[in-house]
Design a protein around this motif. Structure first.
Motif, mmCIF file in Angstrom:
data_model
loop_
_atom_site.group_PDB
_atom_site.id
_atom_site.type_symbol
_atom_site.label_atom_id
_atom_site.label_comp_id
_atom_site.label_asym_id
_atom_site.label_seq_id
_atom_site.Cartn_x
_atom_site.Cartn_y
_atom_site.Cartn_z
ATOM 1 N N VAL A 163 0.961 -1.381 0.217
ATOM 2 C CA VAL A 163 -0.047 0.060 0.048
ATOM 3 C C VAL A 163 0.950 1.264 0.114
ATOM 4 O O VAL A 163 0.556 2.103 -0.825
ATOM 5 C CB VAL A 163 -0.864 0.057 1.290
ATOM 6 N N THR A 164 1.940 1.233 0.870
ATOM 7 C CA THR A 164 2.765 2.395 0.848
ATOM 8 C C THR A 164 3.445 2.598 -0.522
ATOM 9 O O THR A 164 3.702 3.601 -0.976
ATOM 10 C CB THR A 164 3.733 2.442 1.993
ATOM 11 N N ALA A 165 4.116 1.728 -1.061
ATOM 12 C CA ALA A 165 4.627 1.668 -2.442
ATOM 13 C C ALA A 165 3.566 2.450 -3.293
ATOM 14 O O ALA A 165 4.175 3.452 -4.100
ATOM 15 C CB ALA A 165 5.290 0.376 -2.740
ATOM 16 N N LEU A 166 2.392 1.836 -3.430
ATOM 17 C CA LEU A 166 1.283 2.388 -4.338
ATOM 18 C C LEU A 166 1.072 3.770 -3.968
ATOM 19 O O LEU A 166 0.762 4.642 -4.847
ATOM 20 C CB LEU A 166 0.242 1.539 -4.136
ATOM 21 N N LEU A 167 1.161 4.160 -2.664
ATOM 22 C CA LEU A 167 0.738 5.701 -2.304
ATOM 23 C C LEU A 167 1.915 6.696 -2.648
ATOM 24 O O LEU A 167 1.812 7.792 -3.433
ATOM 25 C CB LEU A 167 0.719 5.777 -0.719
ATOM 26 N N PHE A 168 3.105 6.181 -2.523
ATOM 27 C CA PHE A 168 4.256 6.559 -3.021
ATOM 28 C C PHE A 168 4.506 7.033 -4.439
ATOM 29 O O PHE A 168 4.544 7.967 -4.883
ATOM 30 C CB PHE A 168 5.577 6.259 -2.614
ATOM 31 N N PHE A 169 3.729 5.966 -5.249
ATOM 32 C CA PHE A 169 3.684 5.983 -6.685
ATOM 33 C C PHE A 169 2.538 7.066 -6.981
ATOM 34 O O PHE A 169 2.702 8.151 -7.942
ATOM 35 C CB PHE A 169 3.182 4.773 -7.302
ATOM 36 N N LEU A 170 1.634 7.050 -6.475
ATOM 37 C CA LEU A 170 0.434 8.292 -6.588
ATOM 38 C C LEU A 170 0.907 9.596 -6.385
ATOM 39 O O LEU A 170 0.480 10.650 -6.965
ATOM 40 C CB LEU A 170 -0.655 7.523 -5.859
ATOM 41 N N LEU B 233 11.188 6.373 -3.382
ATOM 42 C CA LEU B 233 10.825 5.599 -2.304
ATOM 43 C C LEU B 233 9.958 4.467 -2.741
ATOM 44 O O LEU B 233 9.906 3.384 -1.851
ATOM 45 C CB LEU B 233 10.231 6.647 -1.583
ATOM 46 N N SER B 234 8.926 4.587 -3.425
ATOM 47 C CA SER B 234 8.090 3.538 -4.087
ATOM 48 C C SER B 234 9.037 2.442 -4.482
ATOM 49 O O SER B 234 8.856 1.167 -4.232
ATOM 50 C CB SER B 234 7.323 3.965 -5.287
ATOM 51 N N GLY B 235 10.088 2.545 -5.323
ATOM 52 C CA GLY B 235 11.060 1.492 -5.715
ATOM 53 C C GLY B 235 11.614 0.896 -4.670
ATOM 54 O O GLY B 235 11.680 -0.455 -4.666
ATOM 55 N N VAL B 236 12.279 1.614 -3.287
ATOM 56 C CA VAL B 236 12.785 1.020 -2.423
ATOM 57 C C VAL B 236 11.822 0.045 -1.562
ATOM 58 O O VAL B 236 12.220 -0.835 -1.129
ATOM 59 C CB VAL B 236 13.528 2.127 -1.519
ATOM 60 N N MET B 237 10.503 0.392 -1.677
ATOM 61 C CA MET B 237 9.623 -0.345 -0.758
ATOM 62 C C MET B 237 9.407 -1.519 -1.367
ATOM 63 O O MET B 237 9.256 -2.496 -0.869
ATOM 64 C CB MET B 237 8.356 0.636 -0.750
ATOM 65 N N PHE C 79 12.030 8.902 7.205
ATOM 66 C CA PHE C 79 12.766 9.507 6.011
ATOM 67 C C PHE C 79 11.879 10.416 5.225
ATOM 68 O O PHE C 79 11.965 11.716 4.796
ATOM 69 C CB PHE C 79 13.595 8.629 5.291
ATOM 70 N N GLU C 80 10.756 9.665 4.841
ATOM 71 C CA GLU C 80 9.900 10.496 3.780
ATOM 72 C C GLU C 80 9.149 11.330 4.259
ATOM 73 O O GLU C 80 8.901 12.426 3.856
ATOM 74 C CB GLU C 80 8.789 9.109 3.419
ATOM 75 N N SER C 81 8.893 11.354 5.744
ATOM 76 C CA SER C 81 8.320 12.387 6.528
ATOM 77 C C SER C 81 9.058 13.581 6.608
ATOM 78 O O SER C 81 8.468 14.849 6.631
ATOM 79 C CB SER C 81 7.742 11.828 7.808
ATOM 80 N N VAL C 82 10.287 13.208 6.975
ATOM 81 C CA VAL C 82 11.467 14.465 7.245
ATOM 82 C C VAL C 82 11.588 15.217 5.675
ATOM 83 O O VAL C 82 11.347 16.282 5.850
ATOM 84 C CB VAL C 82 12.722 13.835 7.853
ATOM 85 N N SER C 83 11.559 14.662 4.583
ATOM 86 C CA SER C 83 11.618 15.145 3.541
ATOM 87 C C SER C 83 10.577 15.920 3.014
ATOM 88 O O SER C 83 10.627 17.078 2.420
ATOM 89 C CB SER C 83 12.183 14.095 2.507
ATOM 90 N N ASP D 11 -1.118 20.240 4.086
ATOM 91 C CA ASP D 11 -2.118 19.758 4.690
ATOM 92 C C ASP D 11 -2.206 18.402 5.355
ATOM 93 O O ASP D 11 -2.918 18.274 6.028
ATOM 94 C CB ASP D 11 -3.253 19.647 3.782
ATOM 95 N N PHE D 12 -0.992 17.757 4.898
ATOM 96 C CA PHE D 12 -0.861 16.267 5.326
ATOM 97 C C PHE D 12 0.245 15.863 6.203
ATOM 98 O O PHE D 12 0.265 15.358 7.303
ATOM 99 C CB PHE D 12 -0.575 15.302 4.298
ATOM 100 N N VAL D 13 1.222 16.891 6.176
ATOM 101 C CA VAL D 13 2.654 16.330 6.899
ATOM 102 C C VAL D 13 2.438 16.712 8.496
ATOM 103 O O VAL D 13 3.329 16.087 9.141
ATOM 104 C CB VAL D 13 3.727 17.466 6.363
ATOM 105 N N THR D 14 1.674 17.443 9.061
ATOM 106 C CA THR D 14 1.430 17.611 10.292
ATOM 107 C C THR D 14 0.771 16.642 11.090
ATOM 108 O O THR D 14 0.693 16.426 12.568
ATOM 109 C CB THR D 14 0.707 18.992 10.977
ATOM 110 N N VAL D 15 0.360 15.475 10.319
ATOM 111 C CA VAL D 15 -0.439 14.299 11.011
ATOM 112 C C VAL D 15 0.032 13.189 10.705
ATOM 113 O O VAL D 15 0.377 12.068 11.370
ATOM 114 C CB VAL D 15 -1.977 14.565 10.541
#
Length: 387
Positions: free
Chosen positions: A29-36, A56-60, A86-90, A99-103
């Protein structure tokens, strides 16, 4: 025949641990989300973000492939959570998707409680919290105008973390309690099944021994007809089978209710001979399987003789009374039969037949000895044993 995708998914879910299923789902699911997100970033003109998310999607997917090959759920769960961090920090450092990064970075805290022990999860959560508070403070000094690091978003981060920690702790405790109960139940069932198999093996050996003794009697000559021999052996086997039926109903090797077992046993014997005599059974104890088997063998032999011979000489209807009670840590099995000819007392005590041999052997195995007497034309037999 090749399995369908649904069959493979069904097999995977039912053959894997719940943590394996969760981690597999998270990787995919995370790989798909990163791709989207990468496609969204490309559509918005953020080519650098597009490259990062695609990477990140490829690494997942790579981690997922390695996980499928090598296993080690805890290790790969930690790698997964570090990659999410790492993705959150970046995302927060680059100011993407405010709108998303604070949660959503703090939802990874729940993963600590899902994949690790409670103590480990709390330590990881503390390190996670210290890191993000320090990171926010540093970023605020660098860019005080960034709305992500103002008071309200930071309070949002803190409150989200606390809520997730509380939920995670409750989830972990409830899950551990549930799994501990299931494991305990499975251990008990495994012991029960093993014990039942052991008892069945012993019973089969006993049946073989009974048949061997019967063969010796046949060689020496016996007055019993082949039909009677088969009937009595059939009853002996059914006596053992009834104990296992009682176990099946009670699911307890150590507490077989004696009264219902003995009542069913005398009913079975009467049905087999097509004859009944007035009988009362009273018992107020529950005993382990091995003791109930021996008591069943004793009652079977005595009651069979009562049905066959009671009242034949005296031309009167006999009465049978069977009781089993506990007194001061010992049990007493009593068997009485009215209409018994006193002249047969000595013969009964000296009986060398298979029936009385089984009674005496079973009594010895219980740790007692049959006390046989005749009073007022009533046969009395009592066996006292530890229980």
């Amino acid at each position: 025949m090749a399995k369908t995708a649904i069959q493979k998914l069904h097999d995977f879910i039912y053959e894997r641990d719940h943590r394996e299923i969760m981690l597999t789902g998270l990787f995919l699911v995370t790989a798909l989300l990163f791709f989207l997100f990468a496609l969204l970033a490309l559509w918005m003109g953020h080519e650098d973000v597009f490259g990062l998310k695609m990477g990140l999607s490829g690494v997942m997917l790579l981690l997922f492939a390695l996980y499928r090959r090598y296993g080690h759920t805890t290790f790969f769960a930690l790698l997964f959570l570090l990659l999410v961090e790492f993705e959150s920090v970046s995302a927060m450092f680059g100011g993407h998707f405010y709108d998303f990064v604070t949660v959503y970075p703090f939802f990874s805290v729940f993963g600590f409680f899902f994949f690790f022990s409670l103590r480990m999860a709390l330590w990881l959560t503390l390190l996670h919290y210290i890191f993000w508070v320090g990171f926010a403070m540093v970023q605020y000094d660098i860019d005080a105008a960034n709305p992500v690091f103002h008071l309200v978003p930071l309070l949002n981060m803190v409150s989200t973390t606390l809520v997730v920690v509380i939920i995670g702790v409750l989830y972990h405790i409830s899950t551990e309690i549930t799994y501990e109960r299931l494991e305990q139940a499975n251990r008990q069932k495994a012991v029960l099944i093993k014990e039942i198999h052991h008892r069945i093996k012993n019973n089969l050996n006993k049946i073989a021994s009974l048949l061997g003794l019967q063969m010796l009697r046949l060689k020496r000559g016996t007055a019993e007809s082949p039909e009677e021999i088969l009937r009595r052996n059939k009853l002996r086997i059914e006596t053992m089978a009834m104990v296992h039926e009682a176990i099946y109903k009670a699911n307890d090797l150590e507490n077989i209710e004696a009264e219902s077992y003995l009542k069913n046993l005398v009913g079975l014997i009467a049905q087999s001979y097509g004859r009944s005599v007035p009988t009362e059974v009273h018992a107020d104890v529950s005993l382990p399987i091995d003791k109930m088997l021996k008591i069943g063998m004793i009652v079977n032999e005595l009651y069979t003789n009562s049905l066959k011979y009671a009242g034949m000489k005296r031309q009167e209807t006999p009465f049978v009374y069977i009781s089993l009670h506990r007194y001061q840590g010992r049990c007493v099995l009593r068997y009485s039969q009215s209409g018994f000819d006193p002249a047969d007392e000595a013969k009964l005590k000296a009986e060398k037949g298979l029936g009385m041999t089984l009674v005496k052997l079973s009594a010895e195995e219980l740790g007692g000895e049959p006390d046989i007497s005749v009073q007022d034309n009533t046969l009395l037999l009592a066996i006292t044993f530890a229980c």
